[in-house]
Design a protein around this motif. Structure first.
Motif, short mmCIF file in Angstrom:
data_model
loop_
_atom_site.label_atom_id
_atom_site.label_comp_id
_atom_site.label_asym_id
_atom_site.label_seq_id
_atom_site.Cartn_x
_atom_site.Cartn_y
_atom_site.Cartn_z
N ILE A 291 0.84 -1.20 0.00
CA ILE A 291 0.00 0.00 0.00
C ILE A 291 0.87 1.25 0.00
CG2 ILE A 291 -1.64 1.34 1.37
CD1 ILE A 291 -2.79 -1.36 2.35
N MET A 292 1.93 1.23 0.79
CA MET A 292 2.88 2.34 0.82
C MET A 292 3.46 2.59 -0.57
SD MET A 292 6.57 2.49 2.80
CE MET A 292 7.21 1.18 1.71
N MET A 293 3.93 1.54 -1.24
CA MET A 293 4.51 1.67 -2.57
C MET A 293 3.48 2.16 -3.58
SD MET A 293 7.74 1.05 -2.93
CE MET A 293 9.12 0.25 -2.08
N PHE A 294 2.27 1.64 -3.49
CA PHE A 294 1.21 2.05 -4.41
C PHE A 294 0.98 3.56 -4.33
CE2 PHE A 294 -3.15 3.08 -5.45
CZ PHE A 294 -3.39 2.35 -6.61
N LEU A 295 0.82 4.08 -3.11
CA LEU A 295 0.58 5.50 -2.94
C LEU A 295 1.80 6.33 -3.33
CD1 LEU A 295 -1.36 5.43 0.45
CD2 LEU A 295 -2.29 6.04 -1.79
N GLN A 296 3.00 5.84 -3.01
CA GLN A 296 4.24 6.56 -3.32
C GLN A 296 4.32 6.89 -4.81
OE1 GLN A 296 6.77 7.62 -1.30
NE2 GLN A 296 8.08 8.32 -2.95
N LEU B 224 13.54 6.39 1.09
CA LEU B 224 12.95 6.03 2.39
C LEU B 224 11.99 4.85 2.29
CD1 LEU B 224 12.33 9.60 3.84
CD2 LEU B 224 13.91 7.88 4.74
N VAL B 225 11.15 4.81 1.22
CA VAL B 225 10.23 3.67 1.10
C VAL B 225 11.01 2.38 0.88
CG1 VAL B 225 8.24 5.01 0.33
CG2 VAL B 225 9.83 4.11 -1.37
N ASN B 226 12.14 2.47 0.18
CA ASN B 226 12.99 1.28 0.02
C ASN B 226 13.59 0.86 1.35
OD1 ASN B 226 12.47 1.28 -2.70
ND2 ASN B 226 14.43 2.16 -3.30
N SER B 227 14.03 1.85 2.12
CA SER B 227 14.65 1.56 3.41
C SER B 227 13.65 0.88 4.34
CB SER B 227 15.17 2.85 4.04
OG SER B 227 15.71 2.61 5.31
N VAL B 228 12.44 1.43 4.42
CA VAL B 228 11.40 0.83 5.26
C VAL B 228 11.11 -0.60 4.81
CG1 VAL B 228 8.96 0.97 5.91
CG2 VAL B 228 10.36 3.04 5.87
N SER B 229 11.07 -0.81 3.50
CA SER B 229 10.77 -2.14 2.97
C SER B 229 11.88 -3.14 3.28
CB SER B 229 10.54 -2.07 1.46
OG SER B 229 9.44 -1.25 1.14
N PHE B 230 13.12 -2.77 2.97
CA PHE B 230 14.24 -3.70 3.14
C PHE B 230 14.41 -4.15 4.59
CE2 PHE B 230 16.27 -1.70 -0.80
CZ PHE B 230 15.86 -2.74 -1.60
N ILE C 286 2.16 -0.32 -10.41
CA ILE C 286 0.70 -0.41 -10.56
C ILE C 286 0.06 0.92 -10.14
CG2 ILE C 286 -1.39 -1.53 -9.68
CD1 ILE C 286 0.31 -4.11 -9.45
N GLY C 287 0.56 1.54 -9.08
CA GLY C 287 0.04 2.84 -8.66
C GLY C 287 0.20 3.90 -9.73
N TRP C 288 1.38 3.92 -10.37
CA TRP C 288 1.64 4.86 -11.47
C TRP C 288 0.65 4.61 -12.61
CZ3 TRP C 288 6.35 8.02 -11.95
CH2 TRP C 288 6.44 8.71 -13.16
N ILE C 289 0.43 3.35 -12.95
CA ILE C 289 -0.48 2.99 -14.04
C ILE C 289 -1.91 3.42 -13.72
CG2 ILE C 289 -1.55 1.03 -15.25
CD1 ILE C 289 1.19 -0.40 -15.00
N ILE C 290 -2.37 3.14 -12.49
CA ILE C 290 -3.73 3.50 -12.09
C ILE C 290 -3.94 5.00 -12.16
CG2 ILE C 290 -5.36 3.52 -10.16
CD1 ILE C 290 -5.11 0.81 -11.55
N ALA C 291 -2.93 5.77 -11.76
CA ALA C 291 -3.03 7.24 -11.82
C ALA C 291 -3.24 7.69 -13.26
CB ALA C 291 -1.78 7.88 -11.23
#
Length: 412
Positions: free
Chosen positions: A10-15, A113-119, A138-143
């Protein structure tokens, strides 16, 4: 673990929904609604580069040492929401530019930062990260699909009515949501300790890699190929909208779909054909895509434009992602992190900064009373990509640097 993976997705999608929701149509909005020149549009896009240059200071000197990554992520996105609302309200370029500059300075660090949180939540990032990062695409595509097919903000009538302004309001709401959501993400405290100077933060200790002739040639080619890349980011959407292609932003999401597909093929291709041939194919794809743009149109030749868009996966993955893999293999254990920082600073920072400046001036050169000679505009980056390809082909020797096997995953 499944719950954490969902939360990170969800974080990545919104990012990336936020980035794709306004950046793709930025040139079209500026030209049509703020009467910006090509040079001014180039200035606006180059804020991405300034953000990329400044980002290491925020990550290396602050996030990695003093505060939890998810809390900094939250604060930056909340600030971004306010700035994005300011962009929505801006009525002229002189008001718009400082706001977009400040926005990109706070947004670009969030990519790391989103990569850091994920890793930090993964036991095997090589296997797990791609499944989470793909939700960003997918988030970029949906936008893009929403802008074109749900709201029709990029239709001829929508552009004339100034509806593209709503992309900033949409992204302000998404940024506010991600800012608040980030406070709920798993705790990611800083891990760095001991002294760290500017040289380490910017990855400049990895400059030792440039003593290797092959890597120095690759490094120069990486900066130069960013000039054609800048033309795509800056001009593709205005070009499609101006010549009358229906739903241009939605159609441009073909590029992200292609990026995912070719990412899956990349490890196999590198293993089979090697680094040099893979990089050459990436550069050739840039020249081919711009030739297709130069000679395609919105009528019977629209297929040429769609093929050019779909080549994005080859253009980006086969050069830039392959370059990251090559850099990792060349760096060795001592310089792995700093080498990636150096190549990112060189490409998204210096290279793209030069690229947007060149793209702005070339666009103005082929513009008369608001109308563009798009064939002339697109032939410049096509010829430039061929020149970089020829230089690289003649000077770069086949490299035996380690490459991923077909069974290894590549980060999307």
């Amino acid at each position: 673990m499944a719950m954490i993976r969902t939360r990170l997705s969800i974080m990545m999608f919104l990012q990336f929904f936020i980035w794709g929701g306004w950046f793709v149509t930025l040139g079209t909005f500026l030209a049509n609604n703020l009467s910006a020149s090509g040079g001014q549009i180039g200035m606006a896009f180059s804020t991405q580069s300034w953000g990329a240059i400044i980002a290491p200071f925020i990550i290396g000197l602050i996030a990695d040492r003093y505060f939890n990554a998810e809390r900094i992520l939250a604060v930056l996105h909340l600030a971004g929401a306010a700035l994005m609302y300011g962009l929505y309200m801006a009525s002229d370029f002189s008001t718009f530019y400082p706001l977009v500059l400040m926005y990109m300075i706070v947004y670009m660090p969030t990519l790391a930062l989103v990569n850091s949180v994920s890793f930090r939540q993964m036991s095997d990032p090589g296997q797990e990260f791609a499944k989470i990062r793909v939700w960003g695409t997918i988030g970029w595509i949906i936008a893009g699909l929403g802008i074109s097919y749900l709201f029709a903000w990029d239709s001829s009538q929508g552009i004339a009515d100034g509806m593209l302004r709503n992309t900033f309001l949409m992204c302000a709401i998404a940024s506010l949501a991600l800012g608040l959501y980030s406070f709920s993400l798993p705790a990611t405290p800083p891990k760095a300790d001991g002294p760290m100077g500017l040289k380490e933060v910017l990855g400049l200790d990895a400059l030792a890699l440039l003593k290797d002739r092959n890597y120095a040639i690759f490094f120069i080619a990486s900066i130069l190929i960013c000039i054609p890349l800048a033309f795509y980011y800056q001009n593709a959407n205005p070009f499609l909208a101006e010549i009358g292609v229906a739903n241009p932003t939605g159609k441009m999401t073909l590029g992200q779909v292609s990026e995912v597909l070719f990412m899956l093929l990349l490890p196999v291709f590198i293993h089979r054909f090697g680094i040099k041939k893979t990089l050459l194919i990436g550069m050739l794809a840039w020249a081919l895509r711009y030739a297709l743009f130069a000679f395609g149109n919105a009528d019977e030749m629209v297929f040429m434009l769609l093929i050019g868009i779909a080549l994005h996966g080859v253009c980006y993955d086969f050069f830039f992602v392959t370059g990251q893999i090559y850099t990792d293999a060349r760096a060795g254990e001592k310089f792995k992190s700093s080498a990636q920082g150096m190549i990112t600073l060189a490409t998204y920072g210096v290279g793209m900064l030069i690229g947007f400046w060149v793209a702005g001036h070339i666009t103005d050169h082929f513009s008369t009373n608001g109308a563009h000679d798009w064939q002339g505009i697109w032939m410049f980056p096509a010829a430039f990509a061929i020149a970089v390809l020829a230089l690289f082909f003649l000077t770069f020797k086949n490299d035996k640097a380690a490459a991923p096997t077909p069974n290894q995953s590549v980060k999307v």
